[in-house]
Design a protein around this motif. Sequence first.
Motif, PDB file in Angstrom:
ATOM      1  N   GLY A   1     -41.778 -33.124  -3.490  1.00  0.00           N
ATOM      2  CA  GLY A   1     -41.460 -31.731  -3.777  1.00  0.00           C
ATOM      3  C   GLY A   1     -40.466 -31.626  -4.919  1.00  0.00           C
ATOM      4  O   GLY A   1     -39.944 -32.613  -5.423  1.00  0.00           O
ATOM      5  N   VAL A   2     -40.201 -30.405  -5.318  1.00  0.00           N
ATOM      6  CA  VAL A   2     -39.251 -30.175  -6.402  1.00  0.00           C
ATOM      7  C   VAL A   2     -38.231 -29.119  -5.986  1.00  0.00           C
ATOM      8  O   VAL A   2     -38.545 -28.207  -5.235  1.00  0.00           O
ATOM      9  CB  VAL A   2     -39.948 -29.742  -7.705  1.00  0.00           C
ATOM     10  N   PRO A   3     -37.013 -29.246  -6.491  1.00  0.00           N
ATOM     11  CA  PRO A   3     -36.000 -28.221  -6.235  1.00  0.00           C
ATOM     12  C   PRO A   3     -36.393 -26.903  -6.893  1.00  0.00           C
ATOM     13  O   PRO A   3     -37.122 -26.876  -7.883  1.00  0.00           O
ATOM     14  CB  PRO A   3     -34.747 -28.791  -6.897  1.00  0.00           C
ATOM     15  N   ARG A   4     -35.892 -25.814  -6.358  1.00  0.00           N
ATOM     16  CA  ARG A   4     -36.157 -24.471  -6.894  1.00  0.00           C
ATOM     17  C   ARG A   4     -34.846 -23.813  -7.290  1.00  0.00           C
ATOM     18  O   ARG A   4     -33.911 -23.776  -6.496  1.00  0.00           O
ATOM     19  CB  ARG A   4     -36.848 -23.601  -5.837  1.00  0.00           C
ATOM     20  N   ALA A   5     -34.768 -23.293  -8.503  1.00  0.00           N
ATOM     21  CA  ALA A   5     -33.574 -22.606  -8.989  1.00  0.00           C
ATOM     22  C   ALA A   5     -33.993 -21.345  -9.735  1.00  0.00           C
ATOM     23  O   ALA A   5     -34.935 -21.380 -10.529  1.00  0.00           O
ATOM     24  CB  ALA A   5     -32.775 -23.510  -9.915  1.00  0.00           C
ATOM     25  N   GLU A   6     -33.288 -20.266  -9.481  1.00  0.00           N
ATOM     26  CA  GLU A   6     -33.599 -19.007 -10.144  1.00  0.00           C
ATOM     27  C   GLU A   6     -33.488 -19.143 -11.665  1.00  0.00           C
ATOM     28  O   GLU A   6     -32.489 -19.630 -12.187  1.00  0.00           O
ATOM     29  CB  GLU A   6     -32.643 -17.914  -9.665  1.00  0.00           C
TER      30      GLU A   6
ATOM     31  N   LEU B   1     -37.002 -24.050 -14.199  1.00  0.00           N
ATOM     32  CA  LEU B   1     -38.073 -24.870 -13.644  1.00  0.00           C
ATOM     33  C   LEU B   1     -37.542 -26.294 -13.575  1.00  0.00           C
ATOM     34  O   LEU B   1     -37.074 -26.830 -14.583  1.00  0.00           O
ATOM     35  CB  LEU B   1     -39.316 -24.818 -14.530  1.00  0.00           C
TER      36      LEU B   1
ATOM     37  N   ARG C   1     -38.689 -30.153 -12.585  1.00  0.00           N
ATOM     38  CA  ARG C   1     -39.876 -30.978 -12.360  1.00  0.00           C
ATOM     39  C   ARG C   1     -39.563 -32.396 -12.803  1.00  0.00           C
ATOM     40  O   ARG C   1     -38.630 -32.629 -13.561  1.00  0.00           O
ATOM     41  CB  ARG C   1     -41.061 -30.416 -13.137  1.00  0.00           C
TER      42      ARG C   1
ATOM     43  N   ARG D   1     -26.609 -23.980 -11.303  1.00  0.00           N
ATOM     44  CA  ARG D   1     -27.827 -23.550 -10.609  1.00  0.00           C
ATOM     45  C   ARG D   1     -28.745 -24.727 -10.333  1.00  0.00           C
ATOM     46  O   ARG D   1     -29.297 -24.857  -9.236  1.00  0.00           O
ATOM     47  CB  ARG D   1     -28.582 -22.490 -11.420  1.00  0.00           C
TER      48      ARG D   1
ATOM     49  N   ALA E   1     -29.669 -26.323  -6.645  1.00  0.00           N
ATOM     50  CA  ALA E   1     -31.072 -26.483  -6.230  1.00  0.00           C
ATOM     51  C   ALA E   1     -31.348 -27.922  -5.813  1.00  0.00           C
ATOM     52  O   ALA E   1     -32.006 -28.175  -4.795  1.00  0.00           O
ATOM     53  CB  ALA E   1     -32.003 -26.063  -7.359  1.00  0.00           C
TER      54      ALA E   1
ATOM     55  N   TRP F   1     -32.493 -29.219  -2.070  1.00  0.00           N
ATOM     56  CA  TRP F   1     -33.699 -30.043  -1.959  1.00  0.00           C
ATOM     57  C   TRP F   1     -33.385 -31.380  -1.288  1.00  0.00           C
ATOM     58  O   TRP F   1     -34.065 -31.809  -0.362  1.00  0.00           O
ATOM     59  CB  TRP F   1     -34.308 -30.258  -3.341  1.00  0.00           C
TER      60      TRP F   1
END
Length: 184
Positions: free
Chosen positions: A8-13, A16, A18, A112, A116, A120
């Motif tokens: 999976g990958v971290p998510r940050a507002e 992106l 990857r 940020r 993230a 994760w």
Amino acid sequence: MTTALAAGVPRAEGLLLRPFRPEDGPALVEIHRDPVLRRYVRNRVTDPGGAARWLAAEDRGRAEGGRYSFAVLEQGALVGQVVLKRGAPGSAASEVGYWTAAAARGRGVAPRALAALTAWASETFAADGLVRLDLFHEGDNAASCRVAEKAGYPFEAYVPAAPPHYPLDGHWHSRPAGSAGAAG
């Protein structure tokens, strides 16, 4: 830990995150021309061959399960890196790291992205025994200290220099895995 979770990958507002790709090589070379970045990173990328070796090492680290490096992109441009250095399976502590391209500094990109990565890592490796995340930086890097604190990593202690790899005294920041922290 399952392979699916680690993939999976971290998510940050607004960002992106990857895994790095071969096409990131030219941007890595350009970003690493920054003297401030070169001052604080150990593995410098100076040419296309160096970028290819750096990218291959990051891929190896992910495949071996000890290093999860993520490119940080903003509006399609590479602006940074965050990395989780996991160490031995079942380790209670892991280390996080990051860098930000000169053009992206001062806009909250690093806090940020680090927040993230922290979320994760906490979710992904909780069942594998992760309970603490550590962050180290050289003591004269005030910007990195601010990033750590904004991402919820309070200062813990001073770390003595260990030349040649760590020529200056440093700071140790740490937080429990899974704990809430601000980013901004």
